[in-house]
Design a protein around this motif. Sequence first.
Motif, PDB file in Angstrom:
ATOM      1  N   THR A 118     -10.856   7.405  -7.825  1.00  0.00           N
ATOM      2  CA  THR A 118     -10.297   7.173  -6.492  1.00  0.00           C
ATOM      3  C   THR A 118     -10.484   5.720  -6.082  1.00  0.00           C
ATOM      4  O   THR A 118      -9.601   5.112  -5.475  1.00  0.00           O
ATOM      5  CB  THR A 118     -10.967   8.098  -5.459  1.00  0.00           C
ATOM      6  N   ARG A 119     -11.644   5.154  -6.416  1.00  0.00           N
ATOM      7  CA  ARG A 119     -11.879   3.738  -6.114  1.00  0.00           C
ATOM      8  C   ARG A 119     -10.850   2.857  -6.811  1.00  0.00           C
ATOM      9  O   ARG A 119     -10.319   1.921  -6.216  1.00  0.00           O
ATOM     10  CB  ARG A 119     -13.284   3.330  -6.557  1.00  0.00           C
ATOM     11  N   LEU A 120     -10.594   3.156  -8.074  1.00  0.00           N
ATOM     12  CA  LEU A 120      -9.604   2.376  -8.819  1.00  0.00           C
ATOM     13  C   LEU A 120      -8.236   2.470  -8.156  1.00  0.00           C
ATOM     14  O   LEU A 120      -7.521   1.470  -8.031  1.00  0.00           O
ATOM     15  CB  LEU A 120      -9.528   2.876 -10.263  1.00  0.00           C
ATOM     16  N   LEU A 121      -7.871   3.680  -7.727  1.00  0.00           N
ATOM     17  CA  LEU A 121      -6.574   3.880  -7.094  1.00  0.00           C
ATOM     18  C   LEU A 121      -6.485   3.126  -5.772  1.00  0.00           C
ATOM     19  O   LEU A 121      -5.510   2.402  -5.516  1.00  0.00           O
ATOM     20  CB  LEU A 121      -6.326   5.368  -6.868  1.00  0.00           C
ATOM     21  N   VAL A 122      -7.513   3.284  -4.936  1.00  0.00           N
ATOM     22  CA  VAL A 122      -7.504   2.636  -3.620  1.00  0.00           C
ATOM     23  C   VAL A 122      -7.489   1.117  -3.759  1.00  0.00           C
ATOM     24  O   VAL A 122      -6.692   0.420  -3.111  1.00  0.00           O
ATOM     25  CB  VAL A 122      -8.728   3.089  -2.796  1.00  0.00           C
ATOM     26  N   CYS A 123      -8.363   0.590  -4.610  1.00  0.00           N
ATOM     27  CA  CYS A 123      -8.410  -0.865  -4.795  1.00  0.00           C
ATOM     28  C   CYS A 123      -7.126  -1.379  -5.433  1.00  0.00           C
ATOM     29  O   CYS A 123      -6.664  -2.477  -5.110  1.00  0.00           O
ATOM     30  CB  CYS A 123      -9.617  -1.243  -5.654  1.00  0.00           C
ATOM     31  N   GLY A 124      -6.549  -0.581  -6.331  1.00  0.00           N
ATOM     32  CA  GLY A 124      -5.291  -0.991  -6.941  1.00  0.00           C
ATOM     33  C   GLY A 124      -4.167  -1.077  -5.926  1.00  0.00           C
ATOM     34  O   GLY A 124      -3.381  -2.035  -5.924  1.00  0.00           O
ATOM     35  N   VAL A 125      -4.100  -0.089  -5.033  1.00  0.00           N
ATOM     36  CA  VAL A 125      -3.051  -0.079  -4.010  1.00  0.00           C
ATOM     37  C   VAL A 125      -3.236  -1.240  -3.029  1.00  0.00           C
ATOM     38  O   VAL A 125      -2.290  -1.985  -2.737  1.00  0.00           O
ATOM     39  CB  VAL A 125      -3.047   1.265  -3.249  1.00  0.00           C
ATOM     40  N   PHE A 126      -4.468  -1.403  -2.524  1.00  0.00           N
ATOM     41  CA  PHE A 126      -4.722  -2.489  -1.576  1.00  0.00           C
ATOM     42  C   PHE A 126      -4.527  -3.853  -2.239  1.00  0.00           C
ATOM     43  O   PHE A 126      -4.015  -4.795  -1.625  1.00  0.00           O
ATOM     44  CB  PHE A 126      -6.134  -2.382  -1.000  1.00  0.00           C
TER      45      PHE A 126
END
Length: 232
Positions: A118-126
């Motif tokens: 989830t961290r990877l996804l959130v940081c990737g999107v931001f």
Amino acid sequence: MESLIGTAIAVGIGLCIVGLGIWQMVTGNPRLLHSYHYATTPAAELAPLARETGVGLVAAGVGCMLMVPSVLPAWASVVGVVTMIAGIVVMLASIIRHNGGLITGGDTGMLAGMTPKTRLLVCGVFGALGSLFGIAPGAYMMATGDVSLLHSYHYATVAAADLPRLAFCEGLCMAGLGVSIFLCVFAAAGLTTHAPRPRWAIAIEVAGIVLFAVSLAALLLFIPYFGGSLNP
């Protein structure tokens, strides 16, 4: 008149930055930094962090004041750009060395309760969204050869034949800044945990910082290279 205003602004901003740097060097207090820049810094390293980033601030402020070609020789702008970028690099390197990353939070912060994926996804999107601030205008300038996104004084004295080349070079640098934003934000996915932090995150963050420094330096230096001005 515009030249005097530009000079006053550059000197004023530079003096403020130098003042902040001196305060950090004297007090050893890093609170002028964002809290996530020292969230995981050991207590014994807070003072060194403050003093080292203070040195970087002083260098950046001096560099800003040197970029006033209306008062100083033209070569002073180049020295100013190099000095300012060097100061920024010193600050970023110090934060990473003492804090383990530019953005950390230990067990606190928005990313703390998330799973690694989830961290990877959130940081990737931001990171992707943030990168658009550099990539979108950069792509536009490279595709169209239009320099109008720059301040007019940046290209007022540039030969008409060189304007498309200036636009391409500036656009490429803006795109580089955008990519560096993505890399640094994405790396935060692995740096917002307690040590030991994954090597991939450290490598990506270092790559992002290097790309940021190179892109910013080139962005500024291409303007006088093509005959433009960094200052009104």
